[in-house]
Design an enzyme around this catalytic site. Structure first.
Site: not given
Length: 268
Positions: A43, A101
């Protein structure tokens, strides 16, 4: 029960731009009552999330902080080194939860999960999580790990109900953490959701979050920025849907993924 209690809801912090906003967004979220913050190396906002926590009135130990290892960093030494870098950016010496992730790119089950176990044994991470795994990959991970999986994070909402993965969470006693719980706004247009929202005098967003909250072992992590939307998402968890409402949403016959990259394991 799962190995940890995850505060409900969590705060999702993904954004394509204006990553600096997460300093104020996180600080505001904690101020209105959130205690679970979710970020990721990918992110590119960990430093801002960390600053938001550090400058809030809430002690770090009162915040359940989760991050995710980027698919490019899943080789053993890369995972360990990148986690150290994440801790530095976040301004903390431990993570409550660290996820893989995506099980793609440099993911190797033995090597990647072994590195997570090492970080857990050292106390660098309190709990181990996985994200975007298939049931088969989850089973493989359970066979390798010598500590319980605390959470599995996937897209989940009334338009992608993830029945099999929710059943897996119940059966194996971990949390299903629901990202994109509003399908990036697409639930607002669903006629069933809209009808139930009108019945209760609430927003379609509130209905969707309340439906997720009604499911066992599910923790939604909606994203919001304004104080108004942050507070509204919290209030959604005070809504009690009746059995008829839940059954009507359960019967929505759609399987719509908002997040569906070519490299996702379900596309292989």
């Amino acid at each position: 029960m799962p190995p940890a209690t995850l505060p409900v809801p969590g705060l999702g912090t993904y954004s394509d731009e204006n990553r600096e906003q997460w300093v104020e967004n996180v600080r505001t979220a904690l101020d209105v009552g959130y205690r679970h913050v979710d970020t990721a190396q990918g992110y590119d906002n960990e430093q801002y999330v960390g600053e938001g926590i550090a400058t809030s009135s809430v002690d770090r130990d009162a915040v359940f902080l989760a991050s995710k290892v980027d698919p490019e960093n899943l080789a053993r030494e890369d995972l360990i080194e990148s986690t150290t870098a994440s801790l530095h950016r976040l301004g903390t010496d431990y993570l409550d939860l660290l996820y893989v992730h995506w099980p793609t790119h440099t993911y190797d089950a033995e090597e990647t999960l072994g590195a997570l176990s090492k970080l857990h044994d050292e106390g660098t991470i309190e709990h181990i999580g996985l994200s975007n795994f298939t049931p088969e990959l989850l089973e493989e991970a359970r066979e390798i790990l010598d500590v319980p999986i605390t959470a599995h994070q996937v897209e989940c909402h009334p338009l992608l109900q993830q029945d099999r993965l929710r059943e897996d969470a119940r059966e194996h006693d971990h949390w299903l953490v629901a990202y994109s719980p509003l399908a990036q706004g697409e639930v607002f247009e669903d006629p069933t959701i809209r009808e139930i929202a009108e019945k209760h005098g609430v927003s379609p967003a509130a209905v969707s979050l309340a439906w997720l909250d009604a499911k066992e072992h599910v923790v939604p992590i909606p994203k919001a920025s304004s104080r108004e939307h942050l507070a509204a998402n919290l209030e959604a968890f005070e809504l009690s849907l009746d059995d008829e409402d839940v059954a009507a949403i359960d019967a929505i016959d759609r399987e719509h993924r908002v997040i569906d990259p070519d490299f996702a394991p379900w596309n292989q």
